[in-house]
Design an enzyme around this catalytic site. Structure first.
Site, short mmCIF file in Angstrom:
data_model
loop_
_atom_site.label_atom_id
_atom_site.label_comp_id
_atom_site.label_asym_id
_atom_site.label_seq_id
_atom_site.Cartn_x
_atom_site.Cartn_y
_atom_site.Cartn_z
N ASN A 100 0.81 -1.22 0.00
CA ASN A 100 0.00 0.00 0.00
C ASN A 100 0.85 1.27 0.00
OD1 ASN A 100 0.43 -1.18 2.75
ND2 ASN A 100 -0.38 0.79 3.42
N HIS A 128 -5.25 -4.51 10.48
CA HIS A 128 -5.61 -4.87 9.10
C HIS A 128 -6.49 -6.12 9.04
CE1 HIS A 128 -2.84 -1.78 7.89
NE2 HIS A 128 -1.82 -2.40 8.44
#
Length: 432
Positions: free
Chosen positions: A203, A296
């Site tokens: 990311n 996450h």
């Protein structure tokens, strides 16, 4: 008797219980001293595999007229071969990159030392090519960044006798500040110029600006991987083979549903895998599918729903991911349940990033989760032969690479799972 003892040891799967200790505090960003160099001087040198017996050499110069030439040979200072490659550059807001060179050299002999020079000047570098056959050792560390812990991790990896470095995303943590890509390139050059680094995106590589910049322009320009050599149309997903191992690098941030180009490419790539030639099948991507950390949680669920059936039907031995800043190893698992023909999943996003460790885990520990710990570290995977591999995870404890978890892994091809699933895979690959 000695042979029986060796076989007994190989078949034992052991997991070390983590010792109690006081974790050191986070470390600040690591800065290399700046040294003025000529504009044509090669910098940020790194290498990657580029097809059978070929290596891609990448470097950057501030001089736009510098040639994309690599001279190389098997003796110091004696270059009996030369190759010319391509170059690129990019602009990002007020930043202009240097000239980024990508030159493929080869064919190269297996398990051999080569000496090379970039752009016909600057220092001589030295690399070692991977072996042609097993055994082979991989160093594994994701979410590296540029902190004091990153430097510690790199120092520990440098002590490991490895052949290839695998990095499941989040490299520089540039996060839109483009000069951080340059400092990361300088930081990893001592290791990345000597052994191939095979990476995929995380990311922190996205760096998209709506209406102004598409994502991954920095990553794709600087870290070109062998996607074209593996039939992919994107640098975000590709595959390669080395010494009896087929490795697939997937993109957690590229489209992955059943109508996507990545899904289509994955089906085609899996259809070409020959388990007689490459008995081991590994997959890497950034966002873990099996994660018992609160950080996450569930982010990989959609990709898992789309692609796990394909990987399971293909009898993938080992899946490596990052993103969660901690370490976790699973039992063989599929569809959320322990399965003797499933994959071992390892989360290793603990290379040394600036955001710190993810300390909170879900309790009770899921049945599929075998070992978990929030510490910085790296992994080493030694694939010994077609049936056995040894995995170890090394915690950065007071700057010593303490081995904190290890296990012998038996390949799925030796357990009969591959033959068992051959028809299932054939059906999935034939489905439009």
């Amino acid at each position: 008797m000695e042979l029986k003892l060796l076989l007994t040891v190989l078949l034992i799967q052991s997991a070390t219980v983590p010792a109690d200790y006081i974790r050191p505090p986070p470390r600040k960003a690591f800065h290399l001293p700046w040294h003025s160099k000529p504009s044509s001087y090669p910098q940020q040198v790194h290498i990657s595999l580029a097809g059978d017996q070929h290596m891609r050499v990448t470097w950057i110069t501030d001089d736009n007229s510098a040639p994309s030439i690599v001279e190389y040979g098997t003796s110091p200072g004696q270059y009996d071969s030369v190759a010319e490659g391509e170059n690129t550059s990019y602009s990002y807001m007020f930043y202009n990159s240097g000239k980024i060179h990508h030159t493929v050299i080869g064919p190269l002999e297996h398990d051999s030392v080569y000496y090379y020079r970039c752009g016909q000047q600057g220092p001589e570098f030295q690399l070692r090519t991977p072996p042609a056959q097993l055994p082979i050792t991989f160093a594994v560390a994701g979410d590296l960044g540029q902190t004091g812990w990153t430097k510690s991790t790199l120092d520990h990896i440098d002590q490991c006798k490895y052949n290839v470095h695998l990095l499941p995303g989040d490299l520089a943590y540039a996060d839109y500040i483009q000069r951080h890509w340059d400092s990361f390139g300088r930081l990893v050059q001592p290791l990345a110029s000597a052994r191939p680094w095979m990476v995929t995106q995380g990311n922190h590589e996205v760096e998209s600006i709506p209406l102004l910049k598409d994502g991954f322009v920095s990553y794709n320009s600087r870290w070109k991987m062998p996607f074209e050599e593996s039939g992919s149309n994107s640098n975000l997903f590709y595959s390669f083979e080395v010494a009896g191992v087929h490795i697939i690098m997937l993109g957690s941030y590229a489209d992955y549903d059943e109508y996507s180009e990545q899904y289509r490419w994955l089906k085609e790539d899996l259809s070409k895998v020959d388990r007689k030639r490459t008995p081991w099948l590994l997959v890497l991507f950034h966002v873990p599918w099996y994660n018992s950390n609160t950080a996450h949680q569930g982010e990989g669920a959609d990709m898992m729903a789309a692609m796990e059936p394909l990987l399971n039907a293909a009898s993938v031995d080992l899946v490596l991911a990052g993103h969660v800043h901690a370490y976790e190893r699973s039992k063989r698992v599929y569809n959320g349940r322990v399965d003797s023909c499933g994959s071992v999943h390892i989360t290793i996003g603990d290379g040394g990033n600036k955001e710190g460790l993810a300390h909170k885990y879900i309790n009770p520990q899921p049945i599929w989760s075998e070992f978990r710990e929030a510490s910085f570290g790296h992994g080493e995977l030694k694939i010994v032969n077609s049936t056995h591999a040894f995995w170890s995870w090394h915690r950065n404890d007071d700057d010593e690479p303490v081995k904190s978890d290890d296990i012998w892994i038996t390949s799925l091809i030796s357990s009969g799972c591959v033959d068992q699933k051959r028809n299932e895979l054939r059906n999935k690959l034939m489905t439009p």
